[in-house]
Design a protein around this motif. Structure first.
Motif, PDB file in Angstrom:
ATOM      1  N   GLY A 101       0.789  -1.104   0.101  1.00  0.00           N
ATOM      2  CA  GLY A 101       0.025  -0.057  -0.069  1.00  0.00           C
ATOM      3  C   GLY A 101       0.870   1.257   0.101  1.00  0.00           C
ATOM      4  N   SER A 102       2.138   1.185   0.491  1.00  0.00           N
ATOM      5  CA  SER A 102       2.833   2.368   0.205  1.00  0.00           C
ATOM      6  C   SER A 102       3.346   2.558  -1.189  1.00  0.00           C
ATOM      7  CB  SER A 102       4.219   2.301   1.307  1.00  0.00           C
ATOM      8  OG  SER A 102       5.057   3.320   1.118  1.00  0.00           O
ATOM      9  N   SER A 103       3.241   3.892  -1.687  1.00  0.00           N
ATOM     10  CA  SER A 103       3.991   4.254  -2.977  1.00  0.00           C
ATOM     11  C   SER A 103       4.941   5.359  -2.739  1.00  0.00           C
ATOM     12  CB  SER A 103       2.818   4.864  -3.742  1.00  0.00           C
ATOM     13  OG  SER A 103       1.969   5.875  -3.175  1.00  0.00           O
ATOM     14  N   LEU A 104       5.407   5.683  -1.444  1.00  0.00           N
ATOM     15  CA  LEU A 104       6.552   6.510  -1.230  1.00  0.00           C
ATOM     16  C   LEU A 104       7.683   6.489  -2.156  1.00  0.00           C
ATOM     17  CD1 LEU A 104       7.398   8.896   0.378  1.00  0.00           C
ATOM     18  CD2 LEU A 104       8.323   7.509   2.137  1.00  0.00           C
ATOM     19  N   VAL A 105       8.277   5.531  -1.957  1.00  0.00           N
ATOM     20  CA  VAL A 105       9.722   5.177  -2.732  1.00  0.00           C
ATOM     21  C   VAL A 105       9.704   5.781  -4.314  1.00  0.00           C
ATOM     22  CG1 VAL A 105      11.595   3.580  -3.307  1.00  0.00           C
ATOM     23  CG2 VAL A 105      10.490   3.521  -1.148  1.00  0.00           C
ATOM     24  N   PRO A 106       8.913   5.713  -4.912  1.00  0.00           N
ATOM     25  CA  PRO A 106       8.955   6.018  -6.294  1.00  0.00           C
ATOM     26  C   PRO A 106       8.630   7.591  -6.420  1.00  0.00           C
ATOM     27  CG  PRO A 106       7.498   4.059  -6.385  1.00  0.00           C
ATOM     28  CD  PRO A 106       7.729   4.440  -4.887  1.00  0.00           C
ATOM     29  N   THR A 107       8.068   8.273  -5.410  1.00  0.00           N
ATOM     30  CA  THR A 107       7.854   9.664  -5.388  1.00  0.00           C
ATOM     31  C   THR A 107       8.982  10.500  -4.887  1.00  0.00           C
ATOM     32  OG1 THR A 107       7.089   9.894  -3.289  1.00  0.00           O
ATOM     33  CG2 THR A 107       5.401   9.357  -5.051  1.00  0.00           C
ATOM     34  N   LEU A 108      10.237   9.750  -4.541  1.00  0.00           N
ATOM     35  CA  LEU A 108      11.428  10.397  -3.676  1.00  0.00           C
ATOM     36  C   LEU A 108      12.108  11.002  -4.829  1.00  0.00           C
ATOM     37  CD1 LEU A 108      12.172   8.162  -0.861  1.00  0.00           C
ATOM     38  CD2 LEU A 108      10.974  10.044  -0.719  1.00  0.00           C
ATOM     39  N   ALA A 109      12.644  12.348  -4.434  1.00  0.00           N
ATOM     40  CA  ALA A 109      13.771  12.919  -5.483  1.00  0.00           C
ATOM     41  C   ALA A 109      15.035  12.377  -5.276  1.00  0.00           C
ATOM     42  CB  ALA A 109      13.878  14.581  -4.993  1.00  0.00           C
ATOM     43  N   GLY A 130      26.293  10.620   4.312  1.00  0.00           N
ATOM     44  CA  GLY A 130      24.789  10.218   4.612  1.00  0.00           C
ATOM     45  C   GLY A 130      24.079  10.886   3.360  1.00  0.00           C
ATOM     46  N   LYS A 131      22.722  10.672   3.333  1.00  0.00           N
ATOM     47  CA  LYS A 131      21.815  11.201   2.197  1.00  0.00           C
ATOM     48  C   LYS A 131      20.515  11.701   2.861  1.00  0.00           C
ATOM     49  CE  LYS A 131      23.178   7.752  -1.033  1.00  0.00           C
ATOM     50  NZ  LYS A 131      22.944   6.373  -1.759  1.00  0.00           N
ATOM     51  N   ASP A 132      20.141  12.974   2.228  1.00  0.00           N
ATOM     52  CA  ASP A 132      18.968  13.603   2.805  1.00  0.00           C
ATOM     53  C   ASP A 132      17.805  13.374   1.662  1.00  0.00           C
ATOM     54  OD1 ASP A 132      18.916  14.798   5.078  1.00  0.00           O
ATOM     55  OD2 ASP A 132      19.386  16.689   4.336  1.00  0.00           O
ATOM     56  N   PHE A 133      16.656  12.983   2.211  1.00  0.00           N
ATOM     57  CA  PHE A 133      15.589  12.629   1.179  1.00  0.00           C
ATOM     58  C   PHE A 133      14.237  13.599   1.161  1.00  0.00           C
ATOM     59  CE2 PHE A 133      17.807   8.552   1.635  1.00  0.00           C
ATOM     60  CZ  PHE A 133      17.847   8.170   0.313  1.00  0.00           C
ATOM     61  N   TYR A 134      13.882  13.989  -0.029  1.00  0.00           N
ATOM     62  CA  TYR A 134      12.591  14.815  -0.072  1.00  0.00           C
ATOM     63  C   TYR A 134      11.700  13.999  -1.107  1.00  0.00           C
ATOM     64  CZ  TYR A 134      15.592  18.776   1.163  1.00  0.00           C
ATOM     65  OH  TYR A 134      16.575  19.720   1.703  1.00  0.00           O
ATOM     66  N   ILE A 135      10.448  14.483  -1.060  1.00  0.00           N
ATOM     67  CA  ILE A 135       9.653  13.912  -1.951  1.00  0.00           C
ATOM     68  C   ILE A 135       9.485  14.897  -3.036  1.00  0.00           C
ATOM     69  CG2 ILE A 135       7.013  13.680  -2.418  1.00  0.00           C
ATOM     70  CD1 ILE A 135       6.666  12.965   0.474  1.00  0.00           C
ATOM     71  N   GLN A 136       9.552  14.583  -4.431  1.00  0.00           N
ATOM     72  CA  GLN A 136       9.551  15.221  -5.422  1.00  0.00           C
ATOM     73  C   GLN A 136       8.165  16.411  -5.365  1.00  0.00           C
ATOM     74  OE1 GLN A 136       9.692  13.470  -9.437  1.00  0.00           O
ATOM     75  NE2 GLN A 136      10.192  11.510  -8.065  1.00  0.00           N
ATOM     76  N   GLN A 137       8.300  17.568  -5.443  1.00  0.00           N
ATOM     77  CA  GLN A 137       7.394  18.564  -5.433  1.00  0.00           C
ATOM     78  C   GLN A 137       6.187  18.541  -6.173  1.00  0.00           C
ATOM     79  OE1 GLN A 137       8.419  22.692  -4.935  1.00  0.00           O
ATOM     80  NE2 GLN A 137      10.270  22.340  -3.802  1.00  0.00           N
ATOM     81  N   SER A 138       6.741  17.889  -7.360  1.00  0.00           N
ATOM     82  CA  SER A 138       5.343  17.661  -8.489  1.00  0.00           C
ATOM     83  C   SER A 138       4.448  16.283  -7.814  1.00  0.00           C
ATOM     84  CB  SER A 138       5.822  17.543  -9.940  1.00  0.00           C
ATOM     85  OG  SER A 138       6.631  16.211  -9.742  1.00  0.00           O
ATOM     86  N   LYS A 139       4.920  15.540  -7.013  1.00  0.00           N
ATOM     87  CA  LYS A 139       4.172  14.366  -6.537  1.00  0.00           C
ATOM     88  C   LYS A 139       3.752  14.571  -5.192  1.00  0.00           C
ATOM     89  CE  LYS A 139       6.400  11.492  -9.807  1.00  0.00           C
ATOM     90  NZ  LYS A 139       7.385  10.364 -10.245  1.00  0.00           N
ATOM     91  N   PHE A 140       4.250  15.702  -4.677  1.00  0.00           N
ATOM     92  CA  PHE A 140       3.922  15.887  -3.146  1.00  0.00           C
ATOM     93  C   PHE A 140       2.415  15.739  -2.662  1.00  0.00           C
ATOM     94  CE2 PHE A 140       3.530  18.074   1.036  1.00  0.00           C
ATOM     95  CZ  PHE A 140       4.598  17.454   1.653  1.00  0.00           C
ATOM     96  N   HIS A 141       1.382  16.636  -3.515  1.00  0.00           N
ATOM     97  CA  HIS A 141       0.258  16.466  -3.059  1.00  0.00           C
ATOM     98  C   HIS A 141      -0.423  15.246  -3.197  1.00  0.00           C
ATOM     99  CE1 HIS A 141      -4.126  17.776  -4.112  1.00  0.00           C
ATOM    100  NE2 HIS A 141      -3.837  17.888  -2.826  1.00  0.00           N
ATOM    101  N   ALA A 142      -0.401  14.343  -4.212  1.00  0.00           N
ATOM    102  CA  ALA A 142      -0.897  13.069  -4.517  1.00  0.00           C
ATOM    103  C   ALA A 142      -0.264  12.132  -3.165  1.00  0.00           C
ATOM    104  CB  ALA A 142      -0.889  12.706  -5.999  1.00  0.00           C
ATOM    105  N   GLN A 143       0.817  12.384  -3.266  1.00  0.00           N
ATOM    106  CA  GLN A 143       1.528  11.216  -2.232  1.00  0.00           C
ATOM    107  C   GLN A 143       1.316  11.551  -0.862  1.00  0.00           C
ATOM    108  OE1 GLN A 143       3.023   8.179  -2.802  1.00  0.00           O
ATOM    109  NE2 GLN A 143       3.278   8.190  -0.555  1.00  0.00           N
ATOM    110  N   PHE A 144       1.489  12.765  -0.382  1.00  0.00           N
ATOM    111  CA  PHE A 144       1.592  13.015   0.992  1.00  0.00           C
ATOM    112  C   PHE A 144       0.383  13.593   1.397  1.00  0.00           C
ATOM    113  CE2 PHE A 144       3.621  15.366   4.837  1.00  0.00           C
ATOM    114  CZ  PHE A 144       4.328  14.392   5.176  1.00  0.00           C
ATOM    115  N   ALA A 145      -0.388  14.539   0.839  1.00  0.00           N
ATOM    116  CA  ALA A 145      -1.357  15.292   1.426  1.00  0.00           C
ATOM    117  C   ALA A 145      -2.583  15.393   0.366  1.00  0.00           C
ATOM    118  CB  ALA A 145      -1.156  16.624   1.662  1.00  0.00           C
ATOM    119  N   ALA A 146      -3.127  14.192   0.089  1.00  0.00           N
ATOM    120  CA  ALA A 146      -4.090  14.300  -1.116  1.00  0.00           C
ATOM    121  C   ALA A 146      -5.412  14.999  -0.879  1.00  0.00           C
ATOM    122  CB  ALA A 146      -4.237  12.833  -1.496  1.00  0.00           C
ATOM    123  N   ASP A 147      -5.695  15.066   0.565  1.00  0.00           N
ATOM    124  CA  ASP A 147      -7.140  15.501   1.068  1.00  0.00           C
ATOM    125  C   ASP A 147      -6.939  17.050   1.571  1.00  0.00           C
ATOM    126  OD1 ASP A 147      -5.535  14.772   3.078  1.00  0.00           O
ATOM    127  OD2 ASP A 147      -7.130  14.038   4.137  1.00  0.00           O
TER     128      ASP A 147
END
Length: 273
Positions: A147-155, A164-181
């Protein structure tokens, strides 16, 4: 003006100035210590997760502050479970009186490890948050159920000086992935202000869990695309949650889209004896 009158005037001025100074110091002390107990209410400490920041609690804070709760929305460093938990633990130690500790997403892993025997922490509230057991990681718990679709949306990760590495969500995919409502305009702001988490934060093993000795409450969205709803349900049941709420249709940021429900659950945790 004679000498006696002048002296009396100076004396009155000094007394007034001293009184004003005492009032100002007292007022500043109150402002600088927002965690002071009010009417016996516990202090609510809220810990945000990855790809979010302290302002993600604003809707919940507004409701809690209106009801007289002392509150702190802590700035979670998002560097690693142990170091982040140690930082939050230092905040908890500075607070007098009972505490309700709230964690969103990866912030759940942090609060699970931050109590460290602090007897003032009376309740844990997991808001779409991880509640790991000893040795578990956020990555492993996320992948345990579909059910998680996070990994493909990461920048592409940002390389850090320490290797080490820092991870963000791609801004173009942020709404649908993280905060759809959440409204699109709000999600765009959130995408721009998101704070990254390190690979260590996602993959560092958790220590002994506070939920085994501290009562817990859980709330999550049924359409959480970061952490599967089935994982939330599993963690809540395992922790013997006092109350578990699955908000139908809610995204991963249930505290933003349903602040009333989240604030109400926190109040339940705060008022349960």
């Amino acid at each position: 003006m004679n000498t006696l009158t002048r002296r009396n005037g100076i004396r009155l001025f000094l007394i007034a100035a001293l009184s004003f100074g005492i009032i100002m110091i007292t007022s500043l002390g109150t402002l600088m210590n927002p965690a002071s107990a009010q009417d016996g209410k516990p202090t609510i400490v809220l810990v945000h997760g990855a790809f979010a920041e302290s302002a993600s609690w604003n809707g919940v804070l507004t409701r809690l502050i209106t009801k007289g709760y002392p509150t702190i929305a802590a700035a979670n460093p998002l560097r690693g479970v142990k170091s982040d938990a140690d930082y939050i633990a230092s905040i908890l130690k500075s607070i007098e009186g009972p505490i309700v500790l709230v964690g969103h997403s990866y912030g759940g892993s942090v609060i699970t490890n931050a109590v460290n025997g602090n007897q003032n922490v009376k309740a844990l509230v997991y808001v779409a948050g991880f509640a790991p057991d000893t040795g578990e990681t956020a990555t492993e718990l996320t992948g345990r159920y579909p059910g998680s679709s996070l990994v493909p949306t990461l920048a592409p990760p940002v390389a850090l000086p320490n290797g080490g590495k820092d991870f963000y969500i791609q801004q173009s995919k942020f709404h649908a992935q993280f905060a759809a409502d959440v409204p699109v305009a709000d999600a765009k702001l959130m995408a721009s202000t998101q704070r990254p988490a390190t690979d260590v934060a996602f993959n560092e093993a958790s220590g002994a869990p506070a939920w085994k000795s501290t009562p817990s409450w859980f709330i999550y969205g049924s359409r959480d695309l970061n952490i599967p709803a089935a994982a939330h349900a599993f963690m809540a049941k395992r922790a013997n949650s006092k109350e578990t709420i699955a908000v139908k249709g809610a995204s991963h940021v249930v505290m933003l889209s349903h602040p009333d429900a989240v604030a109400t659950l926190i109040e339940h945790a705060a008022t349960t004896k």
